[in-house]
Design a protein around this motif. Structure first.
Motif, short mmCIF file in Angstrom:
data_model
loop_
_atom_site.label_atom_id
_atom_site.label_comp_id
_atom_site.label_asym_id
_atom_site.label_seq_id
_atom_site.Cartn_x
_atom_site.Cartn_y
_atom_site.Cartn_z
N TYR A 175 28.62 44.30 39.52
CA TYR A 175 29.44 43.64 38.50
C TYR A 175 29.84 42.25 39.04
O TYR A 175 30.18 42.12 40.23
CB TYR A 175 30.66 44.52 38.21
CG TYR A 175 31.81 43.78 37.60
CD1 TYR A 175 31.68 43.15 36.37
CD2 TYR A 175 33.05 43.71 38.25
CE1 TYR A 175 32.74 42.45 35.82
CE2 TYR A 175 34.11 43.04 37.69
CZ TYR A 175 33.95 42.40 36.48
OH TYR A 175 34.99 41.72 35.94
N ASN B 294 25.82 47.31 37.27
CA ASN B 294 26.21 46.59 36.06
C ASN B 294 25.94 45.10 36.27
O ASN B 294 26.53 44.52 37.18
CB ASN B 294 27.69 46.82 35.76
CG ASN B 294 28.19 45.97 34.61
OD1 ASN B 294 27.42 45.54 33.77
ND2 ASN B 294 29.49 45.72 34.59
N THR C 73 39.09 51.32 33.10
CA THR C 73 39.05 50.48 31.91
C THR C 73 37.85 50.80 31.01
O THR C 73 37.89 50.54 29.81
CB THR C 73 38.91 49.01 32.37
OG1 THR C 73 39.77 48.78 33.48
CG2 THR C 73 39.20 48.03 31.28
N LYS C 74 36.79 51.31 31.61
CA LYS C 74 35.51 51.44 30.90
C LYS C 74 35.39 52.82 30.24
O LYS C 74 36.23 53.16 29.43
CB LYS C 74 34.37 51.13 31.87
CG LYS C 74 34.57 49.80 32.62
CD LYS C 74 34.57 48.65 31.64
CE LYS C 74 34.71 47.26 32.22
NZ LYS C 74 35.55 47.03 33.37
N SER D 187 43.87 48.27 38.24
CA SER D 187 42.57 47.82 37.72
C SER D 187 41.45 48.32 38.64
O SER D 187 41.72 48.74 39.79
CB SER D 187 42.51 46.29 37.66
OG SER D 187 42.50 45.76 38.97
N GLY D 188 40.24 48.23 38.15
CA GLY D 188 39.09 48.58 38.98
C GLY D 188 39.00 47.65 40.18
O GLY D 188 38.66 48.06 41.29
N MET D 189 39.29 46.36 39.98
CA MET D 189 39.21 45.40 41.09
C MET D 189 40.23 45.73 42.18
O MET D 189 39.95 45.56 43.37
CB MET D 189 39.43 43.96 40.59
CG MET D 189 38.28 43.36 39.80
SD MET D 189 36.63 43.64 40.47
CE MET D 189 36.72 42.87 42.07
N MET E 235 32.81 46.76 28.78
CA MET E 235 31.78 47.75 28.44
C MET E 235 32.41 49.14 28.47
O MET E 235 33.55 49.31 28.91
CB MET E 235 30.62 47.69 29.43
CG MET E 235 31.10 47.89 30.84
SD MET E 235 29.82 48.57 31.85
CE MET E 235 30.80 49.27 33.14
N SER F 290 36.38 51.75 37.62
CA SER F 290 37.21 50.97 36.73
C SER F 290 37.49 51.93 35.59
O SER F 290 36.59 52.29 34.82
CB SER F 290 36.44 49.74 36.23
OG SER F 290 37.12 49.23 35.10
N ASP G 171 30.85 52.72 43.58
CA ASP G 171 31.49 52.42 42.30
C ASP G 171 30.71 53.20 41.24
O ASP G 171 29.55 52.89 40.95
CB ASP G 171 31.44 50.90 42.05
CG ASP G 171 32.07 50.50 40.71
OD1 ASP G 171 32.13 51.35 39.80
OD2 ASP G 171 32.48 49.33 40.58
N GLY H 203 42.66 49.79 34.18
CA GLY H 203 43.07 50.69 35.27
C GLY H 203 41.93 50.93 36.23
O GLY H 203 40.77 50.63 35.94
#
Ligand code: PLP
Length: 425
Positions: free
Chosen positions: A107, A154, A203-204, A81-83, A367, A201, A179, A214
């Motif tokens: 974020y 963000n 994921t975006k 994940s991004g985290m 997003m 991230s 980021d 991811g």
């Protein structure tokens, strides 16, 4: 190759993979070794090769090489994940008692991690305003190990002058970690402005279809970790957990990313599944054309909102009257990605009515999807922030965030307009 072509071809050769045109999914937890000596050499990091998918996987390696090439870095590390990417990048260079400096405009999940989780483990994060360079300078002390920011914040949509940030960080001998999730390498390549480590991230926008979680860390390979060896002991002192290896000696310019892989990833395990890497690479293939459309649609919607009599304010850095317009020209090629924040007359209750009235635009808290998504940050993604922290992060009670998708702009505007009308009832 240009970015559009790297996104499709880099790091993969069909002739090495049964001539498969699409990158195969190596769905295998472990990999065979030739003999015990080969295994020992792999574990000593004397030879390269696959051992176990928690540490590395051939499908993930294509994604890592591709994103690293797009960002202009030497290597990447794909994570769950991004985290995980943010956490590992910072854990790799900090110990209890250290601190990092970060902008406030983040974020919400990162904000929480920085203000609660890291401090509990002894690493403090000094929060500063991204435009207050003096405050950043003042915050640096001998225990500061990095400067951190989001290239486009963000949800605020503020843009950081990365050149200034890199200059300040390097003056104090610390790396700049950026980021770059909202901007993506199409709009901004932080390494070109002096950033040392880039995070996404995935994921975006990179996945782009709301299908997979991811993250990735990209190492520019440019930061000299050996200049002040005592500042970064993890990279310069023998690591007893790895037979006394010294990462900066063994891996040279790729020391940081190698250490991220074999220390935080190997030991705490937030690896990306190869199946997810495959899906993310499918998304990545069309990132360029999607970003063009995201930016085009977002600018059209921002202009529409800016001229709307029921709209109180709009943040979108590509609008000529926006506070960040000039830095947008300098850092993000005049493009401001697909995230718009705005407030409508009637404050928070109107904002909530607006979101609840949307018909096509999805009420989703993520997003960067191809589909348009909307949310009310103060009551969702930034819910855990105190009222004071919300002010510092620039998240007002009336803020609506739209992640503008790639639908036809007429349909997006029509849905926004009917939701504005509904918010006034
Ligand atoms: C800018 C930014 N960075 C990092 C993250 C965390 O990424 P993930 O949800 O993949 O852990 C997010 C999530 O929304 C984000 O918006």
């Amino acid at each position: 190759m240009k970015l559009e072509s790297i996104a499709l071809h880099h790091g993969y050769k069909p002739e090495d993979n049964q001539k498969a045109a699409a990158t195969p999914i190596y769905q295998s937890s472990g990999f065979t070794i030739d003999d015990t000596q080969h295994g020992a050499d792999l574990f000593d990091l004397k030879v390269e090769g696959n051992i176990y998918s928690r540490i590395g996987n051939p499908t993930n390696a294509v994604l890592e090489d591709r994103v690293a090439a797009m960002e202009g870095g030497v290597a990447g590390l794909a994570l769950a994940s991004g985290m995980a990417a943010i956490t590992y990048a910072i854990q790799c260079i900090t110990r209890s008692g250290d601190n990092i400096i970060s902008t406030n405009q983040l974020y919400g999940g990162t904000y929480n991690c920085f203000t609660h989780s890291f401090p509990k483990q002894g690493v403090t994060v000094k929060m500063v305003d991204g435009a207050d360079y003096e405050a950043i300078e003042k915050a640096v002390d001998e225990k500061t190990k990095a400067l951190y920011c989001e290239s486009i914040g963000n949800p605020l949509g503020n843009i950081i002058d990365l050149e200034m940030f890199a200059e300040i960080a390097h003056k104090h001998g610390i790396p700049l970690i950026v980021d770059n999730t909202v901007a993506t390498p199409y709009i901004c390549r932080p390494i070109d402005f002096g950033a040392d480590i880039v995070i996404h991230s995935l994921t975006k926008y990179i996945d782009g279809h709301g299908a997979t979680i991811g993250g990735i860390i990209v190492d520019s390979g440019k930061f000299d970790w050996t200049k002040e060896p005592d500042k970064f002991p993890m990279l310069n002192e023998p690591d007893p957990s790895y037979h006394g290896i010294v990462y900066s000696k063994q891996f040279g310019t790729a020391a940081f990313i190698a250490c991220c892989r074999v220390v935080p990833l190997r030991e705490t395990g937030a690896c990306l599944s190869p199946h997810s890497a495959f899906l993310i690479m499918l998304g990545l293939e069309s990132l360029g054309v999607r970003m063009e459309r995201h930016c085009q649609n977002a600018l059209a919607l921002a202009k529409y909102l800016d001229n709307h009599e029921q709209v109180a304010w709009v943040n979108y850095a590509a609008l000529p009257n926006d506070k960040y317009y000039d830095v947008c020209q300098k850092i993000t090629q005049g493009q401001a990605s697909g995230i718009i924040t705005f407030g409508i007359k009637g404050g928070m209750s109107a904002a909530i009515k607006f979101i609840d009235a949307l018909q096509m635009i999805l009420r989703v808290l993520s997003m960067g999807d191809a589909k348009s998504l909307a949310c009310h940050p103060a009551s969702t993604i930034h819910r855990q922030l105190t009222p004071e922290q919300l002010v510092l992060a620039g998240v007002s009670e009336d803020m609506i965030r739209i992640s503008v998708g790639i639908e036809h702009i007429d349909d997006i505007i029509q849905d926004v307009e009917q939701a504005i009308q509904a918010s006034m009832r």
